[in-house]
Scaffold this active site. Structure first.
Site, PDB file in Angstrom:
ATOM      1  N   ASP A 154       0.846  -1.194   0.000  1.00 13.84           N
ATOM      2  CA  ASP A 154       0.000   0.000   0.000  1.00 13.84           C
ATOM      3  C   ASP A 154       0.883   1.247   0.000  1.00 13.84           C
ATOM      4  O   ASP A 154       1.971   1.232  -0.578  1.00 13.84           O
ATOM      5  CB  ASP A 154      -0.930  -0.028   1.224  1.00 13.84           C
ATOM      6  CG  ASP A 154      -2.265   0.657   0.959  1.00 13.84           C
ATOM      7  OD1 ASP A 154      -2.280   1.885   0.813  1.00 13.84           O
ATOM      8  OD2 ASP A 154      -3.286  -0.046   0.903  1.00 13.84           O
ATOM      9  N   HIS A 197      -3.657   6.280   3.351  1.00 23.91           N
ATOM     10  CA  HIS A 197      -4.415   5.095   2.948  1.00 23.91           C
ATOM     11  C   HIS A 197      -3.873   3.826   3.595  1.00 23.91           C
ATOM     12  O   HIS A 197      -4.625   3.021   4.159  1.00 23.91           O
ATOM     13  CB  HIS A 197      -4.375   4.991   1.425  1.00 23.91           C
ATOM     14  CG  HIS A 197      -5.267   3.964   0.831  1.00 23.91           C
ATOM     15  ND1 HIS A 197      -4.857   2.662   0.611  1.00 23.91           N
ATOM     16  CD2 HIS A 197      -6.539   4.039   0.384  1.00 23.91           C
ATOM     17  CE1 HIS A 197      -5.848   1.987   0.044  1.00 23.91           C
ATOM     18  NE2 HIS A 197      -6.887   2.800  -0.108  1.00 23.91           N
ATOM     19  N   SER A 353     -11.213  -0.638  -0.936  1.00 22.22           N
ATOM     20  CA  SER A 353      -9.954  -0.594  -0.188  1.00 22.22           C
ATOM     21  C   SER A 353     -10.173  -0.814   1.300  1.00 22.22           C
ATOM     22  O   SER A 353      -9.307  -1.325   1.999  1.00 22.22           O
ATOM     23  CB  SER A 353      -9.270   0.767  -0.372  1.00 22.22           C
ATOM     24  OG  SER A 353      -8.607   0.857  -1.588  1.00 22.22           O
TER      25      SER A 353
END
Length: 419
Positions: A154, A197, A353
């Site tokens: 990620d 994220h 996600s």
């Protein structure tokens, strides 16, 4: 050949201690034990006669203040209790049910995490969740170690976030530099998140839990292997970076590789996935189905070796943005998910996600409970540990169903949610 860009699949909208479980109707009970209360005036002789006719062996003790007795019985305790209750000498009889601590952590934001435990607190349907407390019940308390290793490919991680401290060893933190002038190089020790994220994903999977702050992680005792393949405000990277991180994560002994990202198909990416799947016992690869809101197949989710994860909301309905296609294998909560974020804070994000780390966390718990299982076995157990939503059986919106941690942990889990 020009590398494909891999875009993060989705994010966007930023936006108690132990309690006793008490549902005796579904609870297990102590072998060979019944609680019985006799009517006032029942004689010893009448009790002994009742013993012979119902399967009671002897009296074990009293229930203070209640006036009931605990008796030892032969055969099934529920059946003996039913026979006792038919007697005019008995006020009531019931199995000696086992109560246990329900694993509800003391993290103050836990009650906002509908994906783990939905009471309708966000206006959705109660039990439209992954049954986390019920799944945690049998795991022996909120230890901080001992879980299966989970890799996250990620944007990196804020390692000093209060809810993530200690989750990542230096040697299990790296950044791919395939997009720079040193192609293929993995730089160990560098995985700082400049996007948020990856930190959000990490918290959902394995935030420090029952530590009196923040949120709880699905597989709270799993150590994390972090490989930063994406970066910048858009959270993007190249095929080379993602492939490098998949290979590196597998080499670090990851049992689950979580990829909240997606983009185009490429031979390089497919080969990296195949290598990770077939390396030793292999790693179970889990990836986001995508946020196009249509039937588009995103990769790596679209590869045969990868579990594709769709997103649900707090009513167990398909999220409007979640892709629906024949490749979707499971679903998980993915709308307004609260988790850790850069700046040592917490925020809500939405997307497949956010669904992916829920599924990855459940897979990690399955691996923890089955340490010798290979990737194929973990996958079959993950797809079986679901609440079937939509049409019966596998369907394009939910796959086999929304993941359920209680089912994964072998619990008794009655589904009463929406969807």
């Amino acid at each position: 050949m020009r590398s494909h860009r891999i875009l993060v699949a989705a994010c966007c909208a930023l936006a108690t201690t132990l309690a006793m479980a008490a549902s005796s109707s579904a609870a297990p009970y102590a072998d060979g034990q019944v609680i019985v209360k006799y009517h006032s005036g029942t004689t010893t002789a009448e009790r002994l006669a009742l013993f012979e006719n119902t399967g009671v062996v002897r009296t074990l003790g009293d229930v203070a203040g209640v006036g009931a007795k605990v008796v030892q019985v032969t055969g099934d305790a529920a059946a003996v209790a039913a026979r006792l209750e038919r007697s005019a000498h008995v006020a009531y009889a019931e199995p000696n049910y086992i109560l246990r601590a329900t694993a509800t952590p003391n993290d103050p934001l836990f009650n906002q995490m509908y994906g783990l435990h939905n009471t309708g607190q966000t206006g959705g349907s109660a039990d439209a969740d992954i049954d986390a407390p019920e799944g945690w019940d049998g795991l022996g308390g909120f230890s901080s170690t001992g879980g299966a290793r989970v890799a996250i490919v990620d944007t990196g991680i804020q390692r000093n976030h209060p809810d993530l401290v200690g989750k990542v060893a230096n040697a299990d933190c790296a950044q791919s530099r395939g997009f720079l002038i040193f192609p293929g190089r993995i730089r160990v020790g560098s995985c700082t998140d400049d996007n948020g994220h990856g930190t959000h994903v990490a918290g959902t999977i394995s935030a420090n839990t029952n530590n009196g702050q923040g949120v709880a992680g699905v597989s709270y005792n799993s150590p994390l292997i972090i490989c930063r393949a994406l970066g910048g405000p858009l959270g993007s990277g190249t095929t080379a970076d993602v492939a490098n991180c998949i290979n590196w994560s597998a080499s670090r002994g990851a049992k689950v590789i979580s990829m909240s990202l997606g983009g185009g198909n490429s031979t390089t990416l497919q080969n990296a996935v195949r290598n990770a799947w077939s390396n030793g016992n292999g790693a179970l690869l889990v990836a986001a189905a995508g946020n196009d809101g249509d039937s588009t197949v995103n990769y790596p989710a679209g590869y045969a070796e990868v579990v594709s994860v769709a997103a649900t909301d707090d009513d167990d309905a398909r999220a409007s943005f979640s892709n629906a296609n024949a490749d979707v294998e499971v679903a998980a909560p993915g709308v307004d998910i609260l988790s850790t974020y850069t700046g040592s804070g917490y925020t809500e994000l939405s997307g497949t996600s956010m669904a992916t780390p829920h599924a990855s966390g459940v897979a990690a718990v399955i691996s923890t409970l089955n340490p010798g299982a290979n990737a194929a076995t973990l996958r079959s157990r993950l797809t079986a540990a679901v609440d079937d939503l939509g049409p019966t059986g596998r369907d394009p919106s939910f796959g086999f169903g929304r993941v359920n941690l209680c089912e994964a942990a072998g619990g008794s889990c009655a589904y009463t949610g929406g969807g």
